[in-house]
Structure formats: structure tokens, C-alpha cells
Design a protein around this motif. Structure first.
Motif, PDB file in Angstrom:
ATOM      1  N   LEU A 178       5.850 -20.745  -8.370  1.00 62.24           N
ATOM      2  CA  LEU A 178       6.184 -21.854  -7.471  1.00 62.24           C
ATOM      3  C   LEU A 178       7.566 -21.317  -6.863  1.00 62.24           C
ATOM      4  CD1 LEU A 178       4.798 -25.238  -9.082  1.00 62.24           C
ATOM      5  CD2 LEU A 178       4.053 -23.868  -7.263  1.00 62.24           C
ATOM      6  N   PRO A 179       8.551 -21.056  -7.629  1.00 66.00           N
ATOM      7  CA  PRO A 179       9.752 -20.763  -7.069  1.00 66.00           C
ATOM      8  C   PRO A 179       9.726 -19.680  -6.162  1.00 66.00           C
ATOM      9  CG  PRO A 179       9.995 -20.487  -9.209  1.00 66.00           C
ATOM     10  CD  PRO A 179       8.876 -21.066  -9.285  1.00 66.00           C
ATOM     11  N   SER A 180       9.030 -18.773  -6.460  1.00 69.30           N
ATOM     12  CA  SER A 180       8.990 -17.530  -5.361  1.00 69.30           C
ATOM     13  C   SER A 180       8.222 -17.858  -4.119  1.00 69.30           C
ATOM     14  CB  SER A 180       8.116 -16.337  -6.063  1.00 69.30           C
ATOM     15  OG  SER A 180       8.504 -16.187  -7.443  1.00 69.30           O
ATOM     16  N   ILE A 181       7.292 -18.571  -4.246  1.00 67.69           N
ATOM     17  CA  ILE A 181       6.496 -18.950  -3.200  1.00 67.69           C
ATOM     18  C   ILE A 181       7.489 -20.014  -2.141  1.00 67.69           C
ATOM     19  CG2 ILE A 181       4.537 -20.670  -2.082  1.00 67.69           C
ATOM     20  CD1 ILE A 181       2.983 -19.388  -4.243  1.00 67.69           C
ATOM     21  N   THR A 182       8.319 -20.727  -2.721  1.00 64.84           N
ATOM     22  CA  THR A 182       9.166 -21.559  -2.260  1.00 64.84           C
ATOM     23  C   THR A 182      10.269 -20.832  -1.432  1.00 64.84           C
ATOM     24  OG1 THR A 182       8.851 -23.214  -3.963  1.00 64.84           O
ATOM     25  CG2 THR A 182      10.652 -23.673  -2.389  1.00 64.84           C
ATOM     26  N   LEU A 183      10.634 -19.900  -2.068  1.00 65.29           N
ATOM     27  CA  LEU A 183      11.638 -18.963  -1.585  1.00 65.29           C
ATOM     28  C   LEU A 183      11.204 -18.128  -0.510  1.00 65.29           C
ATOM     29  CD1 LEU A 183      14.706 -18.248  -1.845  1.00 65.29           C
ATOM     30  CD2 LEU A 183      14.060 -16.698  -3.608  1.00 65.29           C
ATOM     31  N   ALA A 184       9.828 -17.771  -0.579  1.00 61.16           N
ATOM     32  CA  ALA A 184       9.226 -16.790   0.236  1.00 61.16           C
ATOM     33  C   ALA A 184       8.707 -17.524   1.643  1.00 61.16           C
ATOM     34  CB  ALA A 184       8.072 -16.234  -0.286  1.00 61.16           C
ATOM     35  N   PHE A 185       8.433 -18.894   1.634  1.00 58.93           N
ATOM     36  CA  PHE A 185       8.150 -19.425   2.702  1.00 58.93           C
ATOM     37  C   PHE A 185       8.684 -19.376   3.916  1.00 58.93           C
ATOM     38  CE2 PHE A 185       5.351 -22.775   4.258  1.00 58.93           C
ATOM     39  CZ  PHE A 185       4.178 -22.619   3.630  1.00 58.93           C
ATOM     40  N   PRO A 186       9.944 -19.388   4.079  1.00 58.26           N
ATOM     41  CA  PRO A 186      10.797 -19.234   5.377  1.00 58.26           C
ATOM     42  C   PRO A 186      10.544 -17.972   6.040  1.00 58.26           C
ATOM     43  CG  PRO A 186      12.222 -20.243   3.863  1.00 58.26           C
ATOM     44  CD  PRO A 186      10.905 -19.998   3.121  1.00 58.26           C
ATOM     45  N   LEU A 187      10.542 -17.048   4.841  1.00 61.40           N
ATOM     46  CA  LEU A 187      10.507 -15.472   5.338  1.00 61.40           C
ATOM     47  C   LEU A 187       9.124 -15.287   5.797  1.00 61.40           C
ATOM     48  CD1 LEU A 187      11.804 -13.399   2.307  1.00 61.40           C
ATOM     49  CD2 LEU A 187      12.979 -13.934   4.475  1.00 61.40           C
ATOM     50  N   ILE A 188       8.042 -15.572   5.322  1.00 61.71           N
ATOM     51  CA  ILE A 188       6.404 -15.608   5.619  1.00 61.71           C
ATOM     52  C   ILE A 188       6.470 -16.076   7.080  1.00 61.71           C
ATOM     53  CG2 ILE A 188       4.151 -16.525   5.611  1.00 61.71           C
ATOM     54  CD1 ILE A 188       4.667 -16.592   2.396  1.00 61.71           C
ATOM     55  N   ALA A 189       7.026 -17.309   7.317  1.00 61.08           N
ATOM     56  CA  ALA A 189       7.180 -17.759   8.711  1.00 61.08           C
ATOM     57  C   ALA A 189       7.739 -16.695   9.766  1.00 61.08           C
ATOM     58  CB  ALA A 189       7.887 -19.104   8.932  1.00 61.08           C
ATOM     59  N   LEU A 190       8.989 -16.263   9.557  1.00 64.85           N
ATOM     60  CA  LEU A 190       9.690 -15.353  10.311  1.00 64.85           C
ATOM     61  C   LEU A 190       8.793 -14.164  10.326  1.00 64.85           C
ATOM     62  CD1 LEU A 190      12.453 -14.985  11.549  1.00 64.85           C
ATOM     63  CD2 LEU A 190      13.172 -13.594   9.391  1.00 64.85           C
ATOM     64  N   TYR A 191       8.281 -13.358   9.257  1.00 63.72           N
ATOM     65  CA  TYR A 191       7.743 -12.179   9.454  1.00 63.72           C
ATOM     66  C   TYR A 191       6.354 -12.219  10.169  1.00 63.72           C
ATOM     67  CZ  TYR A 191      11.349 -10.597   6.091  1.00 63.72           C
ATOM     68  OH  TYR A 191      12.242 -10.082   5.225  1.00 63.72           O
ATOM     69  N   THR A 192       5.747 -13.102  10.021  1.00 58.36           N
ATOM     70  CA  THR A 192       4.432 -13.359  10.726  1.00 58.36           C
ATOM     71  C   THR A 192       4.542 -13.242  12.147  1.00 58.36           C
ATOM     72  OG1 THR A 192       3.793 -14.750   8.629  1.00 58.36           O
ATOM     73  CG2 THR A 192       2.335 -14.597  10.690  1.00 58.36           C
ATOM     74  N   ARG A 193       5.720 -14.143  12.652  1.00 60.15           N
ATOM     75  CA  ARG A 193       5.972 -14.183  14.010  1.00 60.15           C
ATOM     76  C   ARG A 193       6.159 -12.751  14.359  1.00 60.15           C
ATOM     77  NH1 ARG A 193       2.705 -17.147  16.029  1.00 60.15           N
ATOM     78  NH2 ARG A 193       3.903 -17.509  18.061  1.00 60.15           N
ATOM     79  N   LEU A 194       7.270 -12.298  13.608  1.00 57.82           N
ATOM     80  CA  LEU A 194       7.884 -10.907  13.993  1.00 57.82           C
ATOM     81  C   LEU A 194       6.817  -9.910  14.178  1.00 57.82           C
ATOM     82  CD1 LEU A 194      11.069 -10.515  14.228  1.00 57.82           C
ATOM     83  CD2 LEU A 194      10.779  -9.319  12.053  1.00 57.82           C
ATOM     84  N   LEU A 195       6.028  -9.645  13.242  1.00 60.34           N
ATOM     85  CA  LEU A 195       4.804  -8.684  13.158  1.00 60.34           C
ATOM     86  C   LEU A 195       3.812  -8.796  14.300  1.00 60.34           C
ATOM     87  CD1 LEU A 195       4.002  -6.326  11.588  1.00 60.34           C
ATOM     88  CD2 LEU A 195       2.348  -7.683  10.261  1.00 60.34           C
ATOM     89  N   ARG A 196       3.339 -10.180  14.447  1.00 60.88           N
ATOM     90  CA  ARG A 196       2.515 -10.757  15.627  1.00 60.88           C
ATOM     91  C   ARG A 196       3.279 -10.048  16.964  1.00 60.88           C
ATOM     92  NH1 ARG A 196       2.289 -14.470  19.517  1.00 60.88           N
ATOM     93  NH2 ARG A 196       0.286 -15.131  20.059  1.00 60.88           N
TER      94      ARG A 196
END
Lengths: 314, 541
Positions: A178-196
Motif C-alpha cells: 500500500l505505501p509503495s502504490i500510494t507513493l507511486a501513484f503520482p509518478l504513474i500519472a506523470l510517466y504514463t503521459r510522458l511516455l504516451r
């Protein structure tokens, strides 16, 4: 290549000096008197003489630049002072809590990469498809939900209601989820857009057209060529965010009772433990600088044009 | 060629991922054991605390947590409900006529958790190490007054003071620093302020397992001289975040939440309303006060101070801001403390008309067409500072602002950093400020002492009291009294006068809260504000 790295290392020095100067002056600007904070933290009713003596001991009665100079010499020897609360060296306090924070950071970095690379890539090559819309939704959520709230939501659903993961603490891999996912969430948002975005951009490149005319299979073009090049801006993003991850961990560690140094930092703020606050800020600055350096080097390794450019400028 | 690079990269990437994964696994496997062993034990109370329990050193302060120190170490005298002082490690004591010599008969059946016996020698040794760091402990009134510590015989200890100081017995009940560490706990240098070798005490609990910033498990001291605790273990989980504590409790990971401000008021109310848990609120542990600076010209007039007290609905404010978890206070100290039960002061009830009348009498009139009263062209305006990190203070400040606006008084409220709040209070640079007293077992003597001491803020704040000198003399006198009746009378007068003159406005009585699961029974709040709440507690399996 060697000279490039050396140059980058040399440019770090003035930036770090600036960071120390900023931290140092900011702490001096705050209304908290370190001598007073020391006694408050130790629960001592200080008399004026005791305060005076402490100020002298901390060197607070000396001119600013001399104080700064002395602090700088100590910092270079990894001496960040002694914590007012525990009376132990700040460096020791921070490093003993480092492994937990690093564990959390690596965990969330892995999750961020594992989730965002496929989603971002698919969203890019299948523009306006279901997965693209999903990635957009994910990005909006990730960018707008504050991580502490996300943490509470995760705890509430996955721990209290579904009983899949523990509420707090450290120990098994389950504690890390849970803590890792929480911390990763904003990064996922950012990287997904970046890669797309990067994939879309690459699809316009002549080499894709050329490859297609050569009759190379679409899957090979995408998987082998487009992805490889498109990932490059993500690596930059990764480096820039390594520092963010460390600092973002402050909130996540507090929410999940993760015994890392971010949580320790919060406690230090409450206790007005000045040396710890100063040490933490400097360390965070150092991590930002070093992670940027590492990313630059990795990128140069992947794309040698970068260092060559530097040489051409000479 | 491109293939080769690709291969290289793939192998590099997989190597990195492998290393990361191994690090993760490596980090996670070490603590598995302890979490498993703790969940097996059912006769155990699991409790959450915001901070790590600390080094369990009985003679130092932060970061040692009071409740944990009180589990392991015990006092000579214990503070009980209503301020009653009962024998604990001392079976009885005798105070000389002049109030300077204290002879304690120690219990003979007491052993430290390592089996060594508790005797006058070790009591002296503890006192002496405390006295070597006298600056650290001089805040506690009787410590700087100690002239001598003596071993009379194996179970008799004598304390001699430089001057009579009646609160000595009461101060012996505090959690730190006057509790007793066993011989084996002393470091080589003998100076416990540098750290202890191991936490050896006489208390009902012994530290069993400990992981910094994560948890501490205490097991019951099977050789305890007093009544053996019902539960075998107390598991303290360190959970710094209040919301997480609530979630962990709801999930059933915790049996008990206890303390002051440990969870937010709304969460407490919400848990209470589900009726799935037992909730309770303690007796008052301290009073939240509003201090008015009589050095400020407008506040030097008693009528203005009284008007302000009459001019706000205290009961509604306290109920509204604290959701009923604090209680409207009529007296500046809670009445369940020693010598505070019959203070002679008029209680003030909300009365806007009376407030307006008092302000008119004091010459503060409302000019035509204006909202703020004036006198000689000056507006009736004050500033109230509050600790910006404390939501209760902030909400109360806002309430006062709007209530007093109705009287024609302008209140500016300013949130400041805690250290600034304290500094400005001490330097007398304020109009109004919030304050709360230490609570049991420190009051009433510590409170009146603060009022009478230079540099704490109160003495300066009450400087326009006409009987200030007399009050200060009485406060000096009360500490040296040897006669119970005389002491009671002095306190009645001092506390009455302090309150009657309106510079110290009692706002609310601060209370502790507790929530526990239904299978936990016999929970009681400790009378001593700093003690652990585990005495007598039991859990049904």
C-alpha cells in the motif's frame, strides 16, 4: 565521456554550496532560537545565562558568515551536528532510517515503471482507444489526489474493508504494497503521459515510415524501435523524481507508520530539532543533485549524441 | 550491431531489477518473526502511541515517553484520585516539625525485575545521579532544595531540604526524574543522563521486545510486589498519524486508543456513534485558560476584563469547538486537584447585558454609527495570539472574535508558532494568550509558582492587580507551610484572588479520551496525568 562526467560533477559543487547557504539562512530567518529550542526539546527551564552559554556553544553569537563557514566544514565531514532531542549525531539518526526509506522508494519506483510503461506505450500506439482513455483517467486522478488522502483511501478499502494488507508498519512484503502504490501513484500519472506523448511524437518520425515501407512487422517497429527511443524522456523524468520520491515519502511514511527518515523529519519539525531539519534538507538537496547526475550519465550511455554535443561546442 | 547493444541493455536492465528485487526481499524478511509471535498471544493489549517509547531512561526527558517510563519505574509515593497521596515504594514517611527532614520507610518486599532488592542504597544512588544534573531537573521544585540524601538503614532513607517545601511528597509522585533504576541499569560512569545500560525497574511491566520507531512489547513482571496485572503483555505500536490510528483501531489491530489529542474529535465522535466500541472521557486533567495582560492599558481596568468574561457564551463555545470532549470551566484549576475544591470566587455566567453595562461604566462607549467602542478617541481593540498548530485554540479565538464583536470590542487574532507564543508571553508582548496548567501531580503549587516567578509571563501579566505584592508573598508562604489548614486557607485565598480579578479566565477543562474494543474491560484513567492506563485492565479472550 569521462570529461563530460567530470564537468557535470564540478558543476554540482557550486549548486550544493548554494543549497547549503539557502538552508542555513532560512533556518536563521525562522523565529525559532536554536538555543531555546534545545532546552525546550530537553524539557529544561532555561535561565538567561544558560541560554547565553548555549548560544555561545552553538556559535550563534558569531557573525553569520563565520557560522556558515564552520557549518560547511563540518558538513563536508558528514557532521550535521547532534540532535537536540536524542543527543545522537544527526548523520547516524538519518542513516539508520535510510534503509526503510530506500526500500519504500525502490518499491514505488518499480511499481511506477511496471504500471506506466505498458499503459503509456499502448495509449500512445492506440490513440483514442479504451486504454488511452483509461490512461488519461489514471493521470488525472494521480495528478490531483493528494497522497495522504489516497493513502487513507487505500487503507480503508484494502485493509479495513477487504483485509488484504496490513494498515501500517513494516515487515513483510505485504506491508510494502500500500505505501509503495500510494507513493507511486503520482509518478504513474506523470510517466504514463510522458511516455504516451513521446510515443506519439516518435510515430511521426521518418524512421517509422521507412521501416513500414521496408515491410518490417508493425510489432517489431513498435516494440524494438519506437519504445526504445520513446522511453528516453521517461528516464530523465525518473531522475528528476527520485528526489521527489524521497521527499514525497515524508507524507506516505507518516500515514503508514513507515519507520523511515521522512517520518523522523516530521518529528524533528514538531520538536524544533534544528540540526535534524537542516541535515535532512541538505541531504534531500544532495539526493536531487546526485540523481540528476546519474540520469545524465545513463542518458549519455544510451544516447551518445549528448556527450558528443558537448564536445562539438568546445 | 544494434542487436548486441540491445542484448547488453536487456541484461543490464534485468540485472538492475534483480538487484532491486533482492534488496526488497532482504529488507522485508528480517522482522517477520516478531510480528508473528505477537499475534499469537491473546492475553495481550495492543495499544497505539504517536511516538517511539524511547530509551526508557527514568532520569531524562524527551524522547522518552512518560507512559512507558511509568510502566517500568515506580515512585516512592503515588498520586491517586482527588489528589490523594498514597504510599508506594515507601511504606510510610515522617516529616520533621520544621518541614525540612523527610524519613521514608521503604517497602521490604520489593525486587527489581532482575531480582536484586530495592533498598535505601539504591534510592540514594538514584537521587545522587539526579542531583549531579541539577540544571536538568531544577524545574521540579524540591530538587534544587535538596541538601542531603542519607541511608539510615537498609530500608530507611532520609532526605534533607535546605528549607521547608511542602509539595515534596506530591512531587515524588511525578514520572520523571525521581523514579528508581536498578543497579544493573546504571552506566559505567554512573551518570544516567548519558544513557542507561538496561531498563531495570520495580514496576509491573518489563520491556520484552523493542524495535525503534516500530513497536515495543512489554511483558508483565512476574515477580511484581504489588497486584499482578491481568494481561500478560502490552504491545505498543508506534503510529504517528492520528487517522491511521483510527483506521487500525477500526480494523481491530488495536485494542485501545488513549490519551490527549491522540485522535481528532470528529473521529472520536464518529467511533462513539457506531456503538461498536466502548468510549470514555476522563476527569479534568488541566484547565485551558485565557490570560489577559493587565499591562495593556485597556485591560488594566477590572471592569473591562469582567465584561469580556461575561460577554461570551462559554458553554456553547466549549461544546461547539470540542464536541463536548472538554467541559466548561468555572475555576482556573480543576477542582479535583489538592486544595482546589473550595476556591472562593464568583463564577461567571454568560450575560451580554451585564457585559455592555460594565463597558459603559468603564467609559468605553459606542459612538453613533460605529461598531467599535471608544474612549478618548481610542478604539477598544485587542490582539489574541494562539498556537497556529492547535485547531482548538484557533476555533476558540474565532468564536471570541465574533462574540466580542457583538459587544463593540474588536479582537484581532493572530496564529503564531509555539515557540513564538511562549517567547512573547514571557516577554510580556501580548494582549491576550491561551495557557493551560501542567495538571496532576504538579498542581496547584506549580501553577501558583509560575504565576509568582519572573520571566514566565504571568507575574508581568497580573502587574496591575492592586494586591499583587500580597499575592506574591502568599505564594511564597504557601510552599513553606507545615500546617494543612493554613495551607488550604492560603490556596483558597490565592486562587480566589487570581480569578476574581479577571486576568485569568478559565475556559474549559481539558480531558483525556479512551476508546477500546468491547472485549477490553476494567479500563480506568490514571489519576496522574502522565501515568500509563494499564492498571487493572483486562481482556476477554
Amino acid at each position: 565521456m569521462g570529461t563530460y562526467v567530470l564537468k557535470r560533477i564540478i558543476t554540482i559543487i557550486p549548486i550544493f554550496l548554494l543549497a547549503t547557504l539557502l538552508t542555513f539562512s532560512m533556518i536563521r530567518l525562522s523565529p525559532v532560537d536554536p538555543a531555546e529550542a534545545y532546552f525546550t526539546a530537553a524539557h529544561i527551564q532555561a535561565t538567561d545565562e544558560m541560554l547565553e552559554q548555549k548560544r555561545n556553544e552553538f556559535g550563534l553569537d558569531q557573525p553569520f558568515l563565520i557560522q556558515y563557514g564552520n557549518a560547511l566544514i563540518k558538513i563536508c565531514q558528514f557532521d550535521f551536528g547532534i540532535s537536540y532531542v536524542t543527543n545522537k549525531p544527526v548523520w547516524e539518526e538519518i542513516t539508520s532510517r535510510m534503509p526503510a526509506t530506500i526500500q519504500l522508494t525502490i518499491g514505488s519506483l518499480l511499481i511506477a515503471i511496471i504500471v506506466s510503461v505498458p499503459i503509456g506505450f499502448l495509449a500512445g500506439i492506440k490513440k483514442n482507444s479504451v486504454i488511452d482513455h483509461f490512461s488519461r483517467f489514471l493521470s488525472f486522478i494521480g495528478a490531483s489526489i493528494p497522497s495522504f488522502w489516497l493513502g487513507y483511501l487505500f487503507i480503508f478499502f484494502f485493509s479495513v474493508k477487504l483485509d488484504l494488507f496490513p494498515v501500517q508498519g513494516i515487515g513483510t512484503w505485504k506491508h510494502l504494497v500500500l505505501p509503495s502504490i500510494t507513493l507511486a501513484f503520482p509518478l504513474i500519472a506523470l510517466y504514463t503521459r510522458l511516455l504516451r506523448a513521446s510515443v506519439l511524437e516518435n510515430l511521426q518520425e521518418p524512421y517509422v515510415l521507412f521501416a513500414r515501407t521496408r515491410g518490417i512487422h508493425e510489432r517489431i517497429i513498435m516494440g524494438k524501435h519506437v519504445l526504445r527511443i520513446a522511453v528516453s524522456p521517461m528516464i530523465t523524468g525518473l531522475g528528476m523524481n527520485l528526489g521527489n520520491l524521497m521527499t514525497g515519502a515524508i507524507i506516505v511514511e507518516a500515514v503508514f507508520s513507515w519507520p523511515g527518515f521522512g517520518r523522523y523529519f516530521i518529528e524533528a519539525i514538531f520538536n524544533r530539532d534544528v540540526p535534524v531539519i537542516q541535515g535532512y534538507v541538505l541531504l534531500a538537496a544532495g539526493i536531487f543533485l546526485i540523481s540528476n547526475l546519474i540520469v545524465d550519465v545513463i542518458q549519455m550511455y544510451i544516447d551518445p549524441r549528448i556527450s558528443r554535443k558537448g564536445r562539438q561546442l568546445q | 550491431m544494434p542487436n548486441q547493444i540491445n542484448k547488453k541493455r536487456i541484461s543490464l536492465m534485468s540485472a538492475i531489477i534483480l538487484i532491486l528485487a533482492i534488496t526488497l526481499l532482504g529488507c522485508s524478511s528480517e522482522t517477520k518473526e516478531s510480528t508473528e509471535s505477537t499475534s499469537k498471544n491473546s492475553n495481550m493489549i495492543t495499544f497505539a502511541w504517536p511516538r517511539d517509547v524511547g530509551a526508557l531512561n527514568p532520569h531524562v526527558y524527551n524522547p522518552n515517553q512518560l507512559f512507558a517510563q511509568s510502566m517500568v519505574y515506580e515512585p516512592l509515593v503515588s498520586y491517586q484520585d482527588g489528589g490523594e497521596l498514597k504510599p508506594h515504594l515507601a511504606e510510610s514517611w515522617k516529616i520533621s516539625e520544621d518541614g525540612t527532614e523527610y524519613v521514608f520507610n521503604l517497602r521490604q518486599d520489593v525486587k527489581f525485575s532482575d531480582g536484586t532488592s530495592f533498598n535505601a542504597e539504591i534510592v540514594k544512588k538514584n537521587f545522587d545521579t539526579i542531583l549531579t544534573n541539577i540544571d536538568l531537573h531544577s524545574w521540579l521544585g524540591f530538587i534544587p532544595k535538596i541538601a542531603q540524601t542519607e541511608v539510615i538503614d537498609e530500608h530507611t532513607f532520609k532526605l534533607t531540604l535546605k528549607e521547608p517545601y511542602y509539595p515534596t511528597i506530591q512531587e515524588l509522585a511525578v514520572v520523571r526524574p525521581v523514579r528508581f533504576l536498578g543497579e544493573a541499569g546504571f552506566p559505567e560512569s554512573g551518570d544516567t543522563s548519558e544513557g542507561i545500560a538496561q531498563p531495570v525497574g520495580t514496576g509491573p511491566w518489563v520491556l520484552d521486545e523493542y524495535k525503534v520507531d516500530e513497536y515495543a512489547i512489554f511483558k508483565r513482571n512476574e515477580n511484581y510486589w504489588g497486584e499482578l496485572p491481568n494481561v500478560e503483555k502490552i504491545h505498543v505500536k508506534v503510529i504517528p498519524d492520528a487517522e491511521t490510528r483510527v483506521l487500525a483501531f477500526e480494523k481491530g489491530d488495536l485494542d485501545l486508543i488513549y490519551g490527549e489529542g491522540v485522535i481528532n474529535l470528529d473521529a472520536f465522535k464518529q467511533l462513539q456513534s457506531t456503538e461498536n466500541y466502548e468510549t470514555s472521557v476522563s476527569e479534568p486533567v488541566a484547565t485551558r485558560q485565557l490570560v489577559m495582560n493587565t499591562n495593556k492599558e485597556q485591560l488594566s481596568d477590572l471592569r473591562v476584563r469582567q465584561a469580556l468574561h461575561y460577554g461570551f457564551d462559554k458553554e456553547a463555545m466549549v461544546e461547539g469547538v470540542t464536541s463536548g470532549l472538554e467541559e466548561k470551566a468555572d475555576y482556573i484549576l480543576p477542582t479535583n486537584f489538592p486544595y482546589t475544591s473550595n476556591v472562593d470566587a464568583t463564577t461567571v455566567d454568560y450575560n451580554v447585558e451585564k457585559a455592555k453595562q460594565l463597558l459603559d461604566e468603564a467609559g468605553w462607549k459606542l459612538p453613533e454609527g460605529k461598531d467599535i467602542r471608544e474612549k478618548d478617541g481610542k478604539p477598544l481593540e485587542f490582539e489574541l495570539m494562539y498556537d497556529s498548530a492547535e485547531s482548538i485554540q484557533k476555533l476558540m479565538a474565532e468564536t471570541l472574535q465574533s462574540e466580542w464583536a457583538g459587544l463593540g470590542v474588536k479582537l484581532n487574532i493572530v496564529g503564531v508558532e509555539l515557540t513564538t507564543q511562549v517567547e512573547r508571553f514571557k516577554a510580556n508582548e501580548f494582549d491576550m494568550n491561551f495557557f493551560s496548567n501542567y495538571g496532576a501531580p504538579y498542581d496547584p503549587h506549580t501553577y501558583v509558582n509560575i504565576v509568582a516567578t519572573d520571566g514566565f509571563g504571568f507575574k508581568e501579566a497580573i502587574s496591575s492587580y492592586p494586591n499583587k505584592e500580597e499575592l506574591l508573598n502568599q505564594i511564597a508562604e504557601v510552599k513553606q507551610t507545615t500546617d494543612e489548614n493554613e495551607r488550604q486557607q492560603l490556596y483558597t485565598t490565592i486562587l480566589g484572588s487570581l480569578q476574581e480579578q479577571g486576568a485569568i479566565v478559565p475556559i474549559s477543562y481539558i480531558k483525556k479520551i479512551a476508546i477500546h474494543q468491547k472485549n477490553v474491560s476494567d479500563f480506568t484513567f490514571p489519576a496522574n496525568r502522565d501515568e500509563h492506563p494499564f492498571t487493572g485492565i483486562s481482556v476477554n479472550e
